[in-house]
Design an enzyme around this catalytic site. Structure first.
Site, PDB file in Angstrom:
ATOM      1  N   SER A 428      39.376  44.095  36.289  1.00 15.66           N
ATOM      2  CA  SER A 428      38.779  45.381  35.897  1.00 15.66           C
ATOM      3  C   SER A 428      38.999  45.644  34.421  1.00 15.66           C
ATOM      4  O   SER A 428      38.258  46.409  33.808  1.00 15.66           O
ATOM      5  CB  SER A 428      39.428  46.541  36.636  1.00 15.66           C
ATOM      6  OG  SER A 428      39.404  46.347  37.990  1.00 15.66           O
ATOM      7  N   HIS A 449      32.412  41.611  38.127  1.00 18.23           N
ATOM      8  CA  HIS A 449      33.165  42.834  38.426  1.00 18.23           C
ATOM      9  C   HIS A 449      32.491  43.622  39.537  1.00 18.23           C
ATOM     10  O   HIS A 449      31.450  44.256  39.334  1.00 18.23           O
ATOM     11  CB  HIS A 449      33.295  43.678  37.146  1.00 18.23           C
ATOM     12  CG  HIS A 449      34.180  44.861  37.322  1.00 18.23           C
ATOM     13  ND1 HIS A 449      33.866  46.119  36.865  1.00 18.23           N
ATOM     14  CD2 HIS A 449      35.385  44.977  37.936  1.00 18.23           C
ATOM     15  CE1 HIS A 449      34.838  46.943  37.187  1.00 18.23           C
ATOM     16  NE2 HIS A 449      35.767  46.279  37.829  1.00 18.23           N
ATOM     17  N   GLU A 461      28.872  44.251  37.921  1.00 20.54           N
ATOM     18  CA  GLU A 461      28.838  44.072  36.465  1.00 20.54           C
ATOM     19  C   GLU A 461      29.068  42.592  36.186  1.00 20.54           C
ATOM     20  O   GLU A 461      30.094  42.031  36.589  1.00 20.54           O
ATOM     21  CB  GLU A 461      29.943  44.887  35.790  1.00 20.54           C
ATOM     22  CG  GLU A 461      29.564  46.337  35.555  1.00 20.54           C
ATOM     23  CD  GLU A 461      30.656  47.121  34.832  1.00 20.54           C
ATOM     24  OE1 GLU A 461      30.327  47.908  33.942  1.00 20.54           O
ATOM     25  OE2 GLU A 461      31.851  46.959  35.176  1.00 20.54           O
TER      26      GLU A 461
HETATM   27  N1  LIG Z   1      41.004  47.787  43.615  1.00 24.07           N
HETATM   28  C1  LIG Z   1      39.887  48.071  43.008  1.00 24.07           C
HETATM   29  O1  LIG Z   1      39.271  49.131  43.201  1.00 24.07           O
HETATM   30  C2  LIG Z   1      39.302  47.065  42.051  1.00 24.07           C
HETATM   31  C3  LIG Z   1      37.981  47.193  41.645  1.00 24.07           C
HETATM   32  C4  LIG Z   1      37.419  46.210  40.825  1.00 24.07           C
HETATM   33  C5  LIG Z   1      38.193  45.153  40.408  1.00 24.07           C
HETATM   34  N2  LIG Z   1      39.503  45.071  40.797  1.00 24.07           N
HETATM   35  C6  LIG Z   1      40.276  43.898  40.343  1.00 24.07           C
HETATM   36  O2  LIG Z   1      40.316  42.959  41.399  1.00 24.07           O
HETATM   37  C7  LIG Z   1      41.522  42.219  41.363  1.00 24.07           C
HETATM   38  C8  LIG Z   1      42.197  42.309  42.698  1.00 24.07           C
HETATM   39  O3  LIG Z   1      42.455  43.655  43.008  1.00 24.07           O
HETATM   40  P1  LIG Z   1      42.828  44.111  44.493  1.00 24.07           P
HETATM   41  O4  LIG Z   1      42.766  45.584  44.486  1.00 24.07           O
HETATM   42  O5  LIG Z   1      42.018  43.360  45.474  1.00 24.07           O
HETATM   43  O6  LIG Z   1      44.325  43.620  44.602  1.00 24.07           O
HETATM   44  P2  LIG Z   1      45.184  43.349  45.908  1.00 24.07           P
HETATM   45  O7  LIG Z   1      46.592  43.523  45.518  1.00 24.07           O
HETATM   46  O8  LIG Z   1      44.647  44.135  47.062  1.00 24.07           O
HETATM   47  O9  LIG Z   1      44.925  41.812  46.243  1.00 24.07           O
HETATM   48  C9  LIG Z   1      45.367  40.755  45.452  1.00 24.07           C
HETATM   49  C10 LIG Z   1      45.604  39.570  46.351  1.00 24.07           C
HETATM   50  O10 LIG Z   1      45.767  38.410  45.544  1.00 24.07           O
HETATM   51  C11 LIG Z   1      46.694  37.565  46.195  1.00 24.07           C
HETATM   52  N3  LIG Z   1      47.237  36.592  45.246  1.00 24.07           N
HETATM   53  C12 LIG Z   1      48.146  36.773  44.260  1.00 24.07           C
HETATM   54  N4  LIG Z   1      48.371  35.602  43.617  1.00 24.07           N
HETATM   55  C13 LIG Z   1      47.571  34.665  44.204  1.00 24.07           C
HETATM   56  C14 LIG Z   1      47.370  33.265  43.995  1.00 24.07           C
HETATM   57  N5  LIG Z   1      48.009  32.614  43.040  1.00 24.07           N
HETATM   58  N6  LIG Z   1      46.495  32.630  44.793  1.00 24.07           N
HETATM   59  C15 LIG Z   1      45.841  33.281  45.761  1.00 24.07           C
HETATM   60  N7  LIG Z   1      46.029  34.599  46.008  1.00 24.07           N
HETATM   61  C16 LIG Z   1      46.872  35.285  45.238  1.00 24.07           C
HETATM   62  C17 LIG Z   1      47.725  38.538  46.744  1.00 24.07           C
HETATM   63  O11 LIG Z   1      48.480  37.923  47.772  1.00 24.07           O
HETATM   64  C18 LIG Z   1      46.857  39.678  47.208  1.00 24.07           C
HETATM   65  O12 LIG Z   1      46.504  39.532  48.568  1.00 24.07           O
HETATM   66  C19 LIG Z   1      42.297  42.781  40.195  1.00 24.07           C
HETATM   67  O13 LIG Z   1      42.047  41.981  39.065  1.00 24.07           O
HETATM   68  C20 LIG Z   1      41.709  44.163  39.999  1.00 24.07           C
HETATM   69  O14 LIG Z   1      41.794  44.623  38.669  1.00 24.07           O
HETATM   70  C21 LIG Z   1      40.071  45.982  41.619  1.00 24.07           C
END
Ligand SMILES: NC(=O)c1ccc[n+]([C@@H]2O[C@H](COP(=O)([O-])OP(=O)(O)OC[C@H]3O[C@@H](n4cnc5c(N)ncnc54)[C@H](O)[C@@H]3O)[C@@H](O)[C@H]2O)c1
Ligand SMILES: C[C@H](O)CC(=O)SCCNC(=O)CCNC(=O)[C@H](O)C(C)(C)COP(=O)(O)OP(=O)(O)OC[C@H]1O[C@@H](n2cnc3c(N)ncnc32)[C@H](O)[C@@H]1OP(=O)(O)O
Length: 725
Positions: A428, A449, A461
């Protein structure tokens, strides 16, 4: 075809005495004025020729018609085309020439008959369609009303309640349903469409089939008293669901007039109302959105180079958390085989479980069969290592927002994935150049994104760096289309387009509250403006952890224009972190219903004492209009920066990003369109004044100052944008 004309019709008269008129205006055979005037001349000729007994209308290349040519509304709005006499098309041509003719007409419908297309077919004396045809009156979605007799003929063909449902929801029905409703007379395979329609038309001439004028039918209409009750209910619902729009109620007026005073008067009312709605601001906004949404896939320098999207046969997703599982869901729903990688069995199982739950909710709602569920789930495979990445065409990384972890993952991907593989990140906030720092694959690194929940939210995006190749963007645009997202291509910067534009919105709201404004009044004014919820309710929904993490990024990157409020951090210290903890700006009950919390005052006062700001009597008594201006003009200001920097190539892309990423009301046309409807001069002067009183958070950017001083539109192209792309 003359290059100045838009579409045509052709007529061929067969030895059987049937004149087949074909609508030709690619890609959807929309009914432009040229098509309609051609149709009129064909009819006049067919009616005057002795060798013509009956007429069949059809559309070229497997599509009947996508309706009136929507760009025609724009031409009328801009004054570049004079509107024909009110009722000329719907009454003079479609009713008096076509429906009232001495020779019967049959519509042969393949593909789609929408809006004016369906209306034209309803004026025919029978309709034959292919099984896949979609039939609907989606006009309200565009801010207009069915204007070729649809408000009169549809209730007479399918009954008032069903007609209201179809018109008010804008949702089409499929051929089979159309058949059972009485809208379609027969459903036949494509290869038999024309022969059946011709035969049907001759059968009408020979009185073997009934000669039905939809407009004169009454058997499906309820008694007057009942009809009035149904319409009253529909009005009540419409007022509740679309309080800021007039055209749905005006459409109901046309329907009611036809039922109360007869279809001819109804047609006249429809024509009168149809002409009035064209100049409504909400209509201008919705028509702008229709074309802008389709325009996001046209990226100068990328999509005009003749590149064809490569086939993406298999996708890998790293991280099965909230986002990764949503992205996986979206992909398998569109038949992409997906590998989901996690750190251990437990997390992998949880990730796959989330995807399963996403699909199961569809099964529960009846929109997915059990077989389809099984088939879709079978496309998803779990993995704990990179071995299965050797033949993937695209990877989407969605692990936690941690820069060194992402850098390591991209370095690993370079080792394991094939050379052509697209390496995308769902980050993000993190700079994509940094993420790819430890690789030599900058040309295939791109941002994908998604917005949460990724399988539901319509926006994607696509973030490009200076190095991302055009081919990779073309590929991702294609994937976006296949998974039914609206992709917007943006440049690489903190927050990209959506989060960056809307960051000041939350900040402005915090500022106003610290200076004495009521947060619940702000939320209420913003909801009335048309956002799905106000900024405080949104913070609760997103959760304070995310809100603080995002705020930190903006404070670091744009320190000169961020307002640092302590309200959220103070609440978080007290373990109030939003809806998930049942306490945030609101209190939440078991059913997650939000209720204002008198305790909130305590945190606001404490934050105020930390920031050293005072209650400002002017800000305590803000009107709703002032609240909207003070929360959204800073958004316009940031959108101007994003546009001026070339992060977005078109202002219209920011409109779509705001609507689909933040829920900005589509009938306001998007953030830049809305700003231009208010005027750059006014927005500039307000921000300038506030910046003098309240500081640099409100300071208009150079782009806004320049355009505002001339009163120039903000959405006009940036000639010399310092493009970062
Ligand atoms: N949450 C939101 O609303 C949102 C929106 C858009 C983008 N994002 C982006 O998406 C990404 C993920 O966010 P999220 O909210 O899903 O996080 P989350 O914490 O729910 O999930 C992340 C997952 O990644 C896994 N992980 C960590 N290291 C890993 C590895 N080496 N190999 C495989 N899996 C691994 C973790 O075990 C976890 O299950 C971030 O970069 C965040 O900025 C989040
Ligand atoms: C008086 C009357 O009552 C008023 C009316 O009829 S108003 C019009 C009512 N009709 C509609 O609302 C239908 C609008 N169109 C659609 O929903 C969809 O385009 C569709 C379902 C027909 C086809 O969808 P899809 O295959 O995904 O193609 P899509 O990308 O949307 O459209 C293809 C092209 O046709 C154009 N187009 C589609 N319908 C159009 C229309 N009615 N008028 C003008 N252009 C139209 C699109 O702008 C697009 O152009 P582009 O390629 O230059 O970007």
């Amino acid at each position: 075809m003359d290059s100045r004309t838009k579409g045509k019709t052709v007529m061929e008269v067969g030895g059987d005495g049937v004149a087949v008129i074909t609508l030709i205006n690619p890609p959807v055979n929309s009914l432009s004025f040229d098509v309609l005037y051609n149709l009129k001349s064909n009819y006049e000729e067919a009616l005057s020729r002795n060798d013509v007994k009956a007429i069949v209308i059809t559309g070229a290349k497997g599509k009947f018609s996508g309706g009136f040519d929507i760009s025609g509304f724009g031409e009328i709005q801009k004054g570049t085309r004079k509107e024909p006499k009110v009722g000329y098309i719907s009454i003079d041509i479609i009713t008096d020439l076509l429906e009232a003719a001495r020779k019967p007409s049959v519509a042969a419908i393949d593909g789609l008959a929408l809006g004016g297309g369906l209306e034209l077919s309803m004026a025919c004396h029978a309709r034959i369609s292919t099984p896949g045809a979609q039939l609907g009156l989606p006009e309200l979605q565009l801010g207009v009303i069915p204007g070729f007799g649809g408000t009169q003929r549809l209730p007479r063909l399918v009954g008032l309640t069903k007609a209201l449902e179809m018109i008010l929801t804008s949702k089409p029905v499929r051929a089979e349903e159309g058949h059972s409703l009485g809208l379609i007379d027969a459903v036949v395979p494509s290869a038999e469409l024309l022969t059946t329609a011709r035969r049907w038309a001759l059968d009408i001439v020979e009185r073997r089939k009934p000669w039905i004028s939809s407009l004169l039918k009454t058997d499906k209409l309820p008694p007057l008293g009942e009809a009035r009750e149904i319409l009253k209910f529909a009005r009540g619902q419409t007022r509740k669901q679309a309080p800021n729009m007039k055209h749905p109620l005006m459409c109901l007026d046309a329907l009611e007039t036809g039922i109360v005073s007869g279809p001819r008067v109804g047609l006249e009312k429809e024509a009168e109302v149809g002409s009035q709605v064209i100049s409504l601001d909400t209509t201008k906004g919705l028509i702008h959105v229709f074309f802008s949404q389709r325009g996001t896939v046209k990226v100068p320098g990328v999509t005009d180079r003749g590149l064809m999207p490569r086939k993406i046969k298999k996708v890998a997703i790293i991280g099965g958390g909230l986002m990764g599982s949503g992205i996986a869901t979206a992909l398998i729903l569109s038949s992409y085989p997906v590998i989901l990688k996690e750190v251990n069995e437990k997390f992998l199982e949880a990730g796959i479980g989330r995807v399963k739950a996403n699909l199961q909710s569809r099964v529960r709602k009846g929109s997915m069969s059990k077989e389809k569920f099984e088939k879709t789930m079978s496309l998803l495979k779990g993995s704990l290592d990179y071995e299965s990445f050797r033949d993937v065409d695209m990877v989407i990384e969605a692990v936690i927002e941690n820069i060194s972890l992402k850098q390591q993952i991209f370095a690993d991907l370079e080792k394991y994935c094939p050379q052509h593989c697209i390496l995308a990140s769902n980050t993000s906030t993190i700079d994509l150049n940094k993420i790819g720092e430890r690789t030599k694959s900058q040309d295939r690194i791109v941002g994908a994104h998604f917005f949460s929940p990724a399988h539901v939210m319509p926006l994607l995006e696509i973030v490009r760096t200076n190095h991302t190749s055009a081919q990779v963007i073309v590929d991702l645009l294609d994937v976006g289309k296949k998974i039914k997202k609206t992709p917007v291509v943006v440049g690489n910067c903190t927050g990209f387009a959506v989060n960056r534009m809307f960051f000041p919105y939350t900040q402005a709201a915090m500022f106003l509250v610290e200076r004495g404004a009521d947060p619940y009044l702000i939320d209420s004014a913003v909801s009335k403006f048309g956002m799905p919820m106000g900024p405080f309710r949104l913070c609760d929904l997103v959760g304070f952890g995310v809100a603080i993490a995002t705020a930190t990024q903006f404070i670091e990157n744009f320190p000169e224009r961020t307002y640092k409020s302590m309200i959220i951090p103070l609440m978080q210290e007290d373990k109030r972190a939003g809806e998930a903890t049942r306490k945030g700006f609101y209190l939440y009950d078991d059913k997650r219903k939000a209720k204002p919390d008198p305790e909130l005052k305590k945190y606001i006062e404490k934050a105020r004492s930390i920031s050293g700001g005072n209650v400002d009597p002017k800000l305590v008594k803000l009107s709703e209009k002032e609240i909207i201006e003070m929360t959204f003009f800073p958004v316009v200001n940031e959108a101007c920066r994003v546009f001026a920097e070339g992060i977005a190539v078109k202002a219209a892309d920011l409109d779509i990003a705001a609507i689909m990423g933040m829920g900005f009301p589509p009938y306001r046309g998007g953030i830049m369109f809305w700003a231009d409807s208010i005027g750059s001069k006014y927005i500039y002067s307000r921000l300038d004044e506030w910046s003098k009183t309240y500081g640099d958070f409100f300071k208009p950017c150079a782009f806004l100052a320049e355009r505002g001083s001339k009163g120039a539109p903000l959405s006009a192209p940036v000639e010399q944008a310092r493009s970062r792309l």
